[in-house]
Design a protein around this motif. Structure first.
Motif, mmCIF file in Angstrom:
data_model
loop_
_atom_site.group_PDB
_atom_site.id
_atom_site.type_symbol
_atom_site.label_atom_id
_atom_site.label_comp_id
_atom_site.label_asym_id
_atom_site.label_seq_id
_atom_site.Cartn_x
_atom_site.Cartn_y
_atom_site.Cartn_z
ATOM 1 N N PHE A 178 0.829 -1.205 0.000
ATOM 2 C CA PHE A 178 0.000 0.000 0.000
ATOM 3 C C PHE A 178 0.863 1.254 0.000
ATOM 4 N N ALA A 179 1.929 1.259 0.793
ATOM 5 C CA ALA A 179 2.830 2.416 0.814
ATOM 6 C C ALA A 179 3.486 2.619 -0.551
ATOM 7 N N LYS A 180 3.869 1.527 -1.196
ATOM 8 C CA LYS A 180 4.483 1.638 -2.512
ATOM 9 C C LYS A 180 3.487 2.145 -3.543
ATOM 10 N N LEU A 181 2.271 1.651 -3.506
ATOM 11 C CA LEU A 181 1.246 2.104 -4.452
ATOM 12 C C LEU A 181 0.915 3.578 -4.250
ATOM 13 N N GLN A 182 0.855 4.040 -3.019
ATOM 14 C CA GLN A 182 0.591 5.457 -2.762
ATOM 15 C C GLN A 182 1.717 6.325 -3.317
ATOM 16 N N ARG A 183 2.947 5.879 -3.145
ATOM 17 C CA ARG A 183 4.075 6.656 -3.660
ATOM 18 C C ARG A 183 4.049 6.704 -5.187
ATOM 19 N N LEU A 184 3.788 5.577 -5.813
ATOM 20 C CA LEU A 184 3.726 5.545 -7.272
ATOM 21 C C LEU A 184 2.551 6.363 -7.802
ATOM 22 N N TYR A 193 -5.661 12.001 -7.027
ATOM 23 C CA TYR A 193 -6.485 10.891 -6.568
ATOM 24 C C TYR A 193 -6.064 10.465 -5.163
ATOM 25 N N ASN A 194 -7.001 9.782 -4.487
ATOM 26 C CA ASN A 194 -6.731 9.107 -3.224
ATOM 27 C C ASN A 194 -6.912 7.614 -3.431
ATOM 28 N N LEU A 195 -5.993 6.843 -2.879
ATOM 29 C CA LEU A 195 -6.044 5.394 -2.986
ATOM 30 C C LEU A 195 -6.402 4.811 -1.627
ATOM 31 N N PHE A 196 -7.403 3.945 -1.596
ATOM 32 C CA PHE A 196 -7.885 3.329 -0.367
ATOM 33 C C PHE A 196 -7.590 1.835 -0.399
ATOM 34 N N MET A 197 -7.155 1.298 0.732
ATOM 35 C CA MET A 197 -7.010 -0.144 0.881
ATOM 36 C C MET A 197 -8.125 -0.634 1.791
ATOM 37 N N VAL A 198 -9.036 -1.421 1.241
ATOM 38 C CA VAL A 198 -10.214 -1.880 1.964
ATOM 39 C C VAL A 198 -10.299 -3.399 1.849
ATOM 40 N N LEU A 496 -7.850 5.672 4.776
ATOM 41 C CA LEU A 496 -7.079 5.267 3.607
ATOM 42 C C LEU A 496 -6.653 3.808 3.731
ATOM 43 N N ASN A 497 -6.119 3.460 4.888
ATOM 44 C CA ASN A 497 -5.807 2.068 5.201
ATOM 45 C C ASN A 497 -6.870 1.575 6.164
ATOM 46 N N ASP A 498 -7.879 0.927 5.628
ATOM 47 C CA ASP A 498 -9.011 0.489 6.437
ATOM 48 C C ASP A 498 -8.934 -0.997 6.754
ATOM 49 N N VAL A 499 -7.737 -1.573 6.687
ATOM 50 C CA VAL A 499 -7.575 -3.011 6.858
ATOM 51 C C VAL A 499 -6.672 -3.354 8.036
ATOM 52 N N SER A 500 -5.554 -2.665 8.198
ATOM 53 C CA SER A 500 -4.569 -3.019 9.226
ATOM 54 C C SER A 500 -5.183 -2.974 10.616
#
Length: 540
Positions: A178-184, A193-198, A496-500
């Motif tokens: 997730f951190a890598k995808l946000q950076r890319l 855009y905002n990227l969410f991990m669900v 944004l990180n709704d899983v951890s």
């Protein structure tokens, strides 16, 4: 306000022509021209329409093919002589339109009216801005892959389907991916855009690496992030704060029942009294009511300071607090909104718990100091008389008061207490109400962050039931329940990180806080109150 062009309400007529039958599925590439239908112009790309046996080609308005206006009559006749040409003639002459979001290919014999076309276009204009398809293509090429997340399919994402949800297989640790995808994403699209991990919806099982299967949602920033505070919101917040000051002063005046004139006593004690007394009668008691008002208001301000202190290190923006005045407690607390997206569920728990914890700590200190001063003869001149049955409103606070003041003082019609006891009692009750696990209250946010939205649903239904039956909160259960239903019933938006996971100690802290909330809002039943000597139960 934006206006719609007149062309948005034209009657549209799309014609469709079959292509030569092919084995399996056929795909036709359509050349873009200057006279395309509005959907082709909007997407600026080639339609790829798949139809078993017969292909379908989109033409522009009024049946023009958009690229060959000088088509010969012989070509038209040749197409009409193909098998099933009679049926296709009637189909070609039938007005048919397509919803711009997503593309809809009408089945044979299906037709949309011009009103439906206009409705589709109006929804497109008034709805939230969707993700750009060209950006989706670039994001799939640059972000996802065998080393991060292998995309297998896409679904709509967001409240109105304005985003894209990428489903597939995770190829590493979810936090690192997730951190890598946000950076890319920031490198490829910038601050767009905002990227969410669900959690993956309708997942068939957990992830092989442990934990739930995840998917990634994409939304535009202007759609997913809260808007700025407006001038009218500042005005409303200031007005509510002034009203809260007035309700706190009125609570301080009402605490002096034994010294108030009969007209004021009737107004504060008789539920049928509707006519307010002469306000001039209140002026001599305002000065003596200020210490209690300061205490109650200070607890509410300290509560909000706790939220802001917890949000500052996380770089989370909060709105100005909207205080809710209440005569019985001075204030019902305040509504504070998140003005930025929370990074993860740990942050949601920390910020949500910080406010009630700060307010409860100050309130409990005032409550304990007030009880000690109430039993000190030196402070007898500052004490006020309150009905002893008021201590039956809380199991936890009633037991603490009974242990401090003793049986003789508590088993009487009235009890002499210091104003700090009232301020602490009101502050603890308000903090407990705000920590109820329902909606977007502090307690609801803490439960959502610690255990997820599904757990919040169960806790919320239980809380509504207990408030409805008057089990929690006593006479304040109904007004508080209505306040929550009107103002704070919806859960908080996803992080944004709704899983951890948040960790075991945070979950334990939330459960202990909810348990203390129940003890604070649960009234003393008559048998226990009579046995402990908290008030004269038999006299009421």
């Amino acid at each position: 306000m934006a206006t719609l062009p007149s062309s948005s309400f034209l009657n549209l007529n799309f014609g469709f022509r079959t292509l030569p039958p092919r084995r399996g599925f056929s795909r036709e590439r359509i050349r873009v021209s200057n006279n395309l239908c509005f959907l082709c112009k909007k997407r600026e790309e080639i339609w790829r329409i798949t139809r078993r046996l017969d292909g379908v080609k989109c033409f522009s308005v009024n049946g023009n093919d958009g690229g060959d206006e000088k088509r010969s009559a012989s070509a038209q006749e040749e197409s009409d002589q193909r098998p099933g040409a009679d049926e296709l003639k009637s189909e070609r002459n039938t007005p048919t339109s397509v919803s711009p979001r997503p593309p809809v290919i009408p089945s044979e014999g299906q037709a949309f009216s011009s009103f439906q076309v206009d409705s589709f276009k109006l929804m497109e204009l008034l709805g939230p801005e969707k993700v750009d398809p060209s950006d989706v293509k670039v994001i799939k090429e640059k972000l996802f892959g065998y080393s991060t997340f292998w995309v297998t399919r896409e679904e709509p994402f967001g409240d109105l389907g304005e985003g894209i949800l990428f489903l597939g297989n995770l190829r590493g640790k979810r936090e690192e991916v997730f951190a890598k995808l946000q950076r890319l994403l920031a490198e490829v699209t910038g601050n767009k855009y905002n990227l969410f991990m669900v959690e993956e919806p309708n997942s068939e099982g957990p992830d092989p690496r442990g934990g739930p299967r995840v998917s990634f949602g994409l939304l535009r920033k202007e759609v997913s992030e809260p808007g700025p505070t407006t001038l009218w919101q500042y005005v409303i917040a200031l007005l509510l704060f002034v009203l809260t000051i007035g309700s706190c002063v009125e609570l301080g005046i009402a605490s002096q029942l034994t010294s108030l004139p009969p007209e004021l006593v009737k107004y504060f004690t008789d539920p049928n009294a509707t006519q307010p007394p002469d306000m001039q009668l209140l002026f001599p008691f305002v000065e003596t009511a200020l210490p209690l008002a300061y205490g109650v208001l200070g607890v509410q301000l300290f509560h909000e300071v706790g939220h802001f202190l917890a949000a500052f290190p996380k770089k989370v923006k909060l709105s100005i607090p909207y205080f809710i005045p209440n005569i019985s407690l001075g204030s019902f607390g305040a509504i504070t909104q998140f003005k930025s997206i929370l990074p993860d569920r740990r942050t949601m728990v920390d910020i949500s718990m910080a406010g009630p914890l700060a307010g409860a700590a100050l309130s409990f200190s005032m409550f304990c100091v007030g009880l000690l001063l109430s039993s000190n003869p030196v402070a007898a001149g500052d004490l006020v008389q309150v009905p002893s049955m008021l201590f039956q409103g809380s199991l936890l606070l009633g037991l603490i008061s009974r242990a401090t003041l003793g049986y003789t003082a508590m088993h009487a019609a009235t009890v002499s207490i210091h104003p700090l006891v009232i301020a602490g009692w009101c502050g603890l009750t308000t903090s407990a109400f705000n920590m109820l696990p329902v909606g977007c209250l502090d307690g609801g946010r803490a439960i959502q962050g610690a255990f997820g939205k599904n757990a919040l649903l169960g806790f919320g239904l239980t809380t509504y039931s207990l408030l409805g039956f008057g089990v929690l909160g006593g006479p304040l259960s109904l007004p508080w329940g209505l306040y929550v239903l009107i103002c704070q019933r919806t859960p908080e938006k996803s992080c944004l990180n709704d899983v951890s996971e948040v960790g075991g100690w945070r979950r334990t802290a939330v459960i202990i806080a909810v348990f203390l909330v129940v003890l604070t809002l649960l009234p003393l039943w008559d048998e226990l109150a009579e046995e402990l000597g908290v008030g004269l139960v038999t006299s009421f």
